[in-house]
Design a protein around this motif. Structure first.
Motif, PDB file in Angstrom:
ATOM      1  N   ASP A 408       0.737  -1.167   0.079  1.00  0.00           N
ATOM      2  CA  ASP A 408      -0.120   0.066  -0.021  1.00  0.00           C
ATOM      3  C   ASP A 408       0.607   1.314   0.059  1.00  0.00           C
ATOM      4  OD1 ASP A 408      -2.258  -1.655   0.055  1.00  0.00           O
ATOM      5  OD2 ASP A 408      -2.120  -1.759   2.308  1.00  0.00           O
ATOM      6  N   GLN A 409       1.885   1.229  -0.468  1.00  0.00           N
ATOM      7  CA  GLN A 409       2.999   2.258  -0.481  1.00  0.00           C
ATOM      8  C   GLN A 409       3.710   2.429  -2.040  1.00  0.00           C
ATOM      9  OE1 GLN A 409       5.521   2.882   2.657  1.00  0.00           O
ATOM     10  NE2 GLN A 409       4.466   1.666   4.195  1.00  0.00           N
ATOM     11  N   PRO A 410       2.895   2.691  -3.007  1.00  0.00           N
ATOM     12  CA  PRO A 410       3.622   2.580  -4.599  1.00  0.00           C
ATOM     13  C   PRO A 410       4.603   3.608  -4.378  1.00  0.00           C
ATOM     14  CG  PRO A 410       0.988   2.961  -4.409  1.00  0.00           C
ATOM     15  CD  PRO A 410       1.313   3.249  -2.899  1.00  0.00           C
ATOM     16  N   GLY A 411       5.454   3.249  -5.285  1.00  0.00           N
ATOM     17  CA  GLY A 411       6.778   4.268  -5.548  1.00  0.00           C
ATOM     18  C   GLY A 411       7.908   4.020  -4.620  1.00  0.00           C
ATOM     19  N   THR A 412       7.840   3.240  -3.484  1.00  0.00           N
ATOM     20  CA  THR A 412       8.844   2.961  -2.414  1.00  0.00           C
ATOM     21  C   THR A 412       9.424   1.827  -2.929  1.00  0.00           C
ATOM     22  OG1 THR A 412       7.280   1.580  -1.252  1.00  0.00           O
ATOM     23  CG2 THR A 412       7.573   3.838  -0.808  1.00  0.00           C
ATOM     24  N   GLY A 413       9.937   1.709  -4.003  1.00  0.00           N
ATOM     25  CA  GLY A 413      10.708   0.372  -4.478  1.00  0.00           C
ATOM     26  C   GLY A 413      12.098   0.130  -4.141  1.00  0.00           C
ATOM     27  N   CYS A 414      12.629  -0.758  -4.842  1.00  0.00           N
ATOM     28  CA  CYS A 414      14.009  -1.009  -4.366  1.00  0.00           C
ATOM     29  C   CYS A 414      15.362  -0.611  -5.275  1.00  0.00           C
ATOM     30  CB  CYS A 414      14.265  -2.662  -4.572  1.00  0.00           C
ATOM     31  SG  CYS A 414      13.370  -3.506  -3.141  1.00  0.00           S
ATOM     32  N   ALA A 415      16.167  -0.551  -5.021  1.00  0.00           N
ATOM     33  CA  ALA A 415      17.406   0.127  -5.722  1.00  0.00           C
ATOM     34  C   ALA A 415      18.766  -0.504  -5.528  1.00  0.00           C
ATOM     35  CB  ALA A 415      17.552   1.493  -5.668  1.00  0.00           C
ATOM     36  N   ASP A 416      19.506  -0.661  -6.682  1.00  0.00           N
ATOM     37  CA  ASP A 416      20.917  -1.096  -6.557  1.00  0.00           C
ATOM     38  C   ASP A 416      20.909  -2.570  -6.005  1.00  0.00           C
ATOM     39  OD1 ASP A 416      22.418   1.196  -7.380  1.00  0.00           O
ATOM     40  OD2 ASP A 416      21.707   2.063  -5.445  1.00  0.00           O
ATOM     41  N   ILE A 417      19.983  -3.637  -6.458  1.00  0.00           N
ATOM     42  CA  ILE A 417      20.068  -4.985  -6.376  1.00  0.00           C
ATOM     43  C   ILE A 417      20.670  -5.597  -7.406  1.00  0.00           C
ATOM     44  CG2 ILE A 417      18.408  -6.697  -6.211  1.00  0.00           C
ATOM     45  CD1 ILE A 417      17.921  -4.272  -3.933  1.00  0.00           C
ATOM     46  N   VAL A 418      21.567  -6.469  -6.865  1.00  0.00           N
ATOM     47  CA  VAL A 418      22.458  -7.380  -7.968  1.00  0.00           C
ATOM     48  C   VAL A 418      22.025  -8.888  -7.653  1.00  0.00           C
ATOM     49  CG1 VAL A 418      24.815  -8.129  -8.429  1.00  0.00           C
ATOM     50  CG2 VAL A 418      24.299  -5.652  -7.737  1.00  0.00           C
ATOM     51  N   ILE A 419      21.680  -9.487  -8.681  1.00  0.00           N
ATOM     52  CA  ILE A 419      21.247 -10.843  -8.531  1.00  0.00           C
ATOM     53  C   ILE A 419      22.165 -11.706  -9.655  1.00  0.00           C
ATOM     54  CG2 ILE A 419      19.151 -12.509  -8.909  1.00  0.00           C
ATOM     55  CD1 ILE A 419      17.425 -10.213  -8.294  1.00  0.00           C
ATOM     56  N   LYS A 420      23.022 -12.372  -9.152  1.00  0.00           N
ATOM     57  CA  LYS A 420      24.225 -12.753 -10.300  1.00  0.00           C
ATOM     58  C   LYS A 420      24.659 -14.223  -9.929  1.00  0.00           C
ATOM     59  CE  LYS A 420      28.270 -10.777  -7.963  1.00  0.00           C
ATOM     60  NZ  LYS A 420      29.140  -9.911  -8.329  1.00  0.00           N
ATOM     61  N   ASN A 421      24.890 -14.989 -10.658  1.00  0.00           N
ATOM     62  CA  ASN A 421      25.491 -16.308 -10.499  1.00  0.00           C
ATOM     63  C   ASN A 421      24.803 -17.231  -9.889  1.00  0.00           C
ATOM     64  OD1 ASN A 421      27.731 -15.221 -12.150  1.00  0.00           O
ATOM     65  ND2 ASN A 421      28.581 -14.349 -10.104  1.00  0.00           N
ATOM     66  N   ASP A 422      23.552 -17.014  -9.838  1.00  0.00           N
ATOM     67  CA  ASP A 422      22.449 -17.806  -9.164  1.00  0.00           C
ATOM     68  C   ASP A 422      21.773 -19.071  -9.956  1.00  0.00           C
ATOM     69  OD1 ASP A 422      22.811 -16.147  -6.573  1.00  0.00           O
ATOM     70  OD2 ASP A 422      21.435 -14.870  -7.610  1.00  0.00           O
ATOM     71  N   ARG A 423      21.100 -19.827  -9.150  1.00  0.00           N
ATOM     72  CA  ARG A 423      20.361 -21.067  -9.862  1.00  0.00           C
ATOM     73  C   ARG A 423      18.907 -20.961  -9.281  1.00  0.00           C
ATOM     74  NH1 ARG A 423      22.993 -24.933 -12.631  1.00  0.00           N
ATOM     75  NH2 ARG A 423      21.485 -26.505 -12.027  1.00  0.00           N
ATOM     76  N   PHE A 424      18.001 -20.753 -10.441  1.00  0.00           N
ATOM     77  CA  PHE A 424      16.623 -20.984  -9.811  1.00  0.00           C
ATOM     78  C   PHE A 424      16.069 -22.150 -10.544  1.00  0.00           C
ATOM     79  CE2 PHE A 424      17.999 -16.453  -9.686  1.00  0.00           C
ATOM     80  CZ  PHE A 424      17.187 -16.008  -8.608  1.00  0.00           C
ATOM     81  N   THR A 425      15.504 -23.023  -9.832  1.00  0.00           N
ATOM     82  CA  THR A 425      15.152 -24.492 -10.010  1.00  0.00           C
ATOM     83  C   THR A 425      13.731 -24.636  -9.898  1.00  0.00           C
ATOM     84  OG1 THR A 425      16.193 -25.627  -8.377  1.00  0.00           O
ATOM     85  CG2 THR A 425      17.377 -25.399 -10.289  1.00  0.00           C
ATOM     86  N   GLY A 426      12.880 -25.151 -10.779  1.00  0.00           N
ATOM     87  CA  GLY A 426      11.563 -25.578 -10.379  1.00  0.00           C
ATOM     88  C   GLY A 426      10.883 -26.571 -11.406  1.00  0.00           C
ATOM     89  N   ASN A 427       9.776 -26.728 -11.303  1.00  0.00           N
ATOM     90  CA  ASN A 427       8.993 -27.633 -12.301  1.00  0.00           C
ATOM     91  C   ASN A 427       7.740 -27.090 -13.051  1.00  0.00           C
ATOM     92  OD1 ASN A 427       8.900 -30.274 -13.481  1.00  0.00           O
ATOM     93  ND2 ASN A 427       7.559 -30.932 -11.831  1.00  0.00           N
ATOM     94  N   MET A 428       7.897 -25.952 -13.339  1.00  0.00           N
ATOM     95  CA  MET A 428       6.984 -25.179 -14.091  1.00  0.00           C
ATOM     96  C   MET A 428       5.603 -25.199 -13.259  1.00  0.00           C
ATOM     97  SD  MET A 428       8.368 -24.297 -17.010  1.00  0.00           S
ATOM     98  CE  MET A 428       7.240 -23.641 -18.277  1.00  0.00           C
ATOM     99  N   THR A 429       5.749 -24.913 -11.907  1.00  0.00           N
ATOM    100  CA  THR A 429       4.757 -24.885 -10.883  1.00  0.00           C
ATOM    101  C   THR A 429       4.519 -23.594 -10.428  1.00  0.00           C
ATOM    102  OG1 THR A 429       5.819 -25.863  -9.281  1.00  0.00           O
ATOM    103  CG2 THR A 429       4.498 -27.512 -10.570  1.00  0.00           C
ATOM    104  N   ASN A 430       5.494 -22.685 -10.120  1.00  0.00           N
ATOM    105  CA  ASN A 430       5.640 -21.519  -9.874  1.00  0.00           C
ATOM    106  C   ASN A 430       5.514 -20.444 -10.574  1.00  0.00           C
ATOM    107  OD1 ASN A 430       8.127 -21.693 -11.091  1.00  0.00           O
ATOM    108  ND2 ASN A 430       8.681 -20.102 -10.161  1.00  0.00           N
ATOM    109  N   ARG A 431       5.367 -19.068  -9.946  1.00  0.00           N
ATOM    110  CA  ARG A 431       5.206 -17.971 -10.867  1.00  0.00           C
ATOM    111  C   ARG A 431       6.278 -17.292 -11.638  1.00  0.00           C
ATOM    112  NH1 ARG A 431       5.523 -12.341  -9.894  1.00  0.00           N
ATOM    113  NH2 ARG A 431       3.875 -11.093 -10.922  1.00  0.00           N
ATOM    114  N   CYS A 432       7.249 -17.132 -10.838  1.00  0.00           N
ATOM    115  CA  CYS A 432       8.501 -16.478 -11.457  1.00  0.00           C
ATOM    116  C   CYS A 432       9.835 -16.747 -10.751  1.00  0.00           C
ATOM    117  CB  CYS A 432       8.392 -14.830 -11.407  1.00  0.00           C
ATOM    118  SG  CYS A 432       7.955 -14.011 -12.743  1.00  0.00           S
ATOM    119  N   GLY A 433      10.978 -16.599 -11.480  1.00  0.00           N
ATOM    120  CA  GLY A 433      12.211 -16.818 -10.892  1.00  0.00           C
ATOM    121  C   GLY A 433      12.700 -15.719 -10.214  1.00  0.00           C
ATOM    122  N   VAL A 434      12.624 -14.424 -11.192  1.00  0.00           N
ATOM    123  CA  VAL A 434      12.890 -13.034 -10.485  1.00  0.00           C
ATOM    124  C   VAL A 434      11.755 -12.300 -10.927  1.00  0.00           C
ATOM    125  CG1 VAL A 434      14.254 -11.049 -10.359  1.00  0.00           C
ATOM    126  CG2 VAL A 434      15.215 -13.348 -10.251  1.00  0.00           C
TER     127      VAL A 434
END
Length: 608
Positions: A408-434
């Motif tokens: 309920d606070q639009p515009g209060t987002g994140c900044a300077d986020i680094v997502i690197k060299n990671d593994r995201f594993t699933g079985n086509m049952t979730n929403r998103c990796g990132v």
């Protein structure tokens, strides 16, 4: 004269021994009336599932698409022909075993597949190698890295194995056709001057290719015996500022670019080295015996401000939701697993900064929960300078990482986020990796996404502002590998920028990513965006069961977008190669290579 049972068996094995699994002879054996079930099933399984394969006489013609754009190469492959084994022979010498193997996960669809596996890997099915000297198929056991095989799977099968991560691999070719396996953990480049063909199980046809996918092999022809060298396809990002020369030069770009991201920890993709003061989770009572360690882990986190919380390698701590404070590093190689019946998120980071998470596994334990679109492994809101490096995000219920704002606070987002060299594993049952709901200066780089996104959900990477004041800007998605399903889904996408008609995306660079597998779109910009760069990406094997009247699959698709589509490779799409539509579209670029699309290679206009 009636043939007795003993004579039948003797005649069957004598014939089977003589033919040495030559496909045409096996077909003859299967037709012998005196061979009855169940022994005929041994042969019929091979014959009925098409162990005889097409003559490799396809030819390729290269043309330049001029109706919609210039400098975009479209390769049209002739119809693939039918079978005889006489022109299909294979042998390879075993390349040296890599000193430091890399783990790769491959999905094979049901039916016959051309495969390449690591040394001694058991696929749970018989492998068949082709003997170049005799022109026959022989059983192969055990598997050898770098060799190519046929394998039959009764259902879609997923295999995780060690493959070669760096260097080169020498392969000996015999005169004629050879079955050449890819020994690497990524696509292998076909040497210049050779035609290579991979087998598409879905269509049961060969397709001309310039790369051999990980876990697969290809037919390569040689006029004389010789040695060729396979090299791993590199993931070097092109320059991120594109200026076309305007002279029709397909390689002419100028300008250089760099991506600067803020975050702590190692930056070379290697194992994180823990230095300074540490806190061991076990010292606070965290146990790896399956009992609930939520309280102990939270106490350890609270004590880790300015220090590193060590999750010891080999340990698995079960936990409910943990609140991560500012100025904390988490490392050590161990696992934190979501406790069944606990709250929505595993790690909650709200309004915090200077956090680094390295080399641990965060397990969402999806099988213990029903699907919940707001149930994430990491919930990251209104935070800055947060790095995830070398982390495995396993079994998410919804998102691996949700980058968002405070409720309920639009515009209060994140900044300077680094997502690197990671593994995201699933079985086509979730929403998103990132997913990025509200953020700026987000870097998503060098990650591996495997089977992310269920039907009617976004997919691997999704930028999707959802409320007034939210924003999506000044971010980079580069050098990621995204692998989808072996069968066509309904909705998921590889990389998506959504809701751009309301909350426009600005200055997003999508560079050097590799997307393969059944996604509805490889890369898509819905609604609009400005300063969008889609450059140097490879998109393959795109398809969907969604109604073509709703949204036809595309390798790359943009709507009302201003930006650049430059130097991408798109192939094997059950729809359009590249689609640029919308009254306010303004796309420049060129030098896109498009191959094997069921509809137009390019729909819309890309200006030179």
């Amino acid at each position: 004269m009636q043939v007795g049972k003993t004579q039948k068996r003797q005649r069957f094995w004598r014939v089977l021994k003589d033919v040495k699994y030559t496909p045409n002879h096996l077909a003859q054996v299967a037709r012998k009336k005196w061979i009855k079930k169940p022994v005929v099933a041994i042969v019929a399984m091979v014959v009925a599932t098409q162990l005889t394969f097409p003559v490799l006489n396809s030819s390729a013609a290269t043309c330049t698409n001029t109706a919609a754009t210039t400098n975009n190469t479209v390769v049209a492959t002739a119809a693939d022909a039918t079978v005889t084994p006489s022109s299909v022979a294979a042998t390879t010498e075993t390349p040296s075993i890599p000193e430091v193997p890399s783990i790769v996960t491959v999905s094979y669809p049901a039916g016959w597949n051309m495969v390449a596996v690591g040394n001694g890997v058991d696929l749970g099915t018989q492998l068949y190698a082709y003997n170049a000297k005799t022109g026959t198929y022989d059983k192969a056991d055990p598997a050898v890295m770098g060799a190519g095989y046929w394998a039959f799977f009764s259902k879609e099968t997923t295999v995780t194995m060690n493959m070669k991560s760096t260097g080169e691999a020498a392969t000996e070719l015999q005169a004629g056709w050879n079955m050449v396996g890819n020994p690497f953990d990524d696509d292998a480049l076909v040497p210049t001057g050779y035609d290579a063909y991979v087998y598409k199980q879905a269509t049961k046809q060969y397709k001309l290719t310039t790369t051999i996918p990980a876990g697969s092999c290809a037919w390569i022809n040689s006029s004389v015996p010789k040695t060729i060298t396979l090299k791993k396809e590199t993931q070097t990002a092109p320059v991120d500022t594109t200026t076309n020369t305007g002279t029709g030069n397909t390689t002419g770009t100028t300008g250089t670019g760099t991506t600067t991201s803020t975050g702590s920890g190692s930056s070379d993709g290697g194992q994180y080295v823990i230095t300074g003061a540490t806190v061991n989770a076990a010292d606070y009572g965290a146990k790896g015996d399956g009992s609930d360690s939520t309280g102990a882990l939270q106490s350890a986190l609270n004590a880790s401000v300015g220090k590193t919380l060590v999750i010891p390698k080999g340990s698995t701590f079960v936990s409910g939701t943990l609140d991560v404070p500012s100025n904390v590093t988490i490392a050590g190689g161990g696992t934190i697993k979501k406790r069944a019946g606990s709250g929505r998120h595993l790690l909650r980071i709200g309004g915090k900064s200077n956090i680094a998470i390295h080399d641990v596994t965060l397990d969402g334990n999806a099988s213990a929960f029903g699907f919940d679109e707001f149930h994430h492994i990491v919930w990251l809101a209104q935070s800055s300078k947060v790095t995830f490096d070398g982390v495995t995000f396993a079994n998410p219920v919804s998102d691996g990482i949700n980058v968002t704002r405070q409720p309920d606070q639009p515009g209060t987002g994140c900044a300077d986020i680094v997502i690197k060299n990671d593994r995201f594993t699933g079985n086509m049952t979730n929403r998103c990796g990132v997913s990025v709901d509200c953020g700026e200066r987000i870097t998503i780089s060098g990650n591996y996404f495997y089977r992310m996104g269920k039907d009617n959900m976004p997919g691997a990477i999704d930028f999707e502002p959802v409320a007034s004041g939210d924003y999506s800007r000044d971010s980079v998605v580069e050098n990621n590998t995204i692998v989808g399903s072996a069968s066509a889904p309904n909705e998921p996408m590889g990389i998506a920028l959504q809701n751009g008609n309301v909350y426009q995306h600005k200055n997003i660079k999508i560079i050097g990513n590799k997307i393969t597998g059944k996604y509805r779109h490889g890369i898509v910009v819905f609604g609009g965006g400005t300063g969008i760069v889609i450059q140097g990406n490879t998109v393959r094997n795109i398809d969907s069961v969604i109604s073509r009247d709703v949204d036809t699959p595309c390798g790359i698709s943009t709507t009302n977008t201003q930006g650049t589509i430059q130097g991408n490779t798109v192939s094997d799409v059950a729809g359009y190669g590249i689609r640029c539509v919308g009254g306010s579209s303004d796309i420049s670029g060129g030098n896109n290579n498009i191959n094997n699309t069921s509809l137009s290679a390019i729909m819309g206009t890309i200006k030179n």
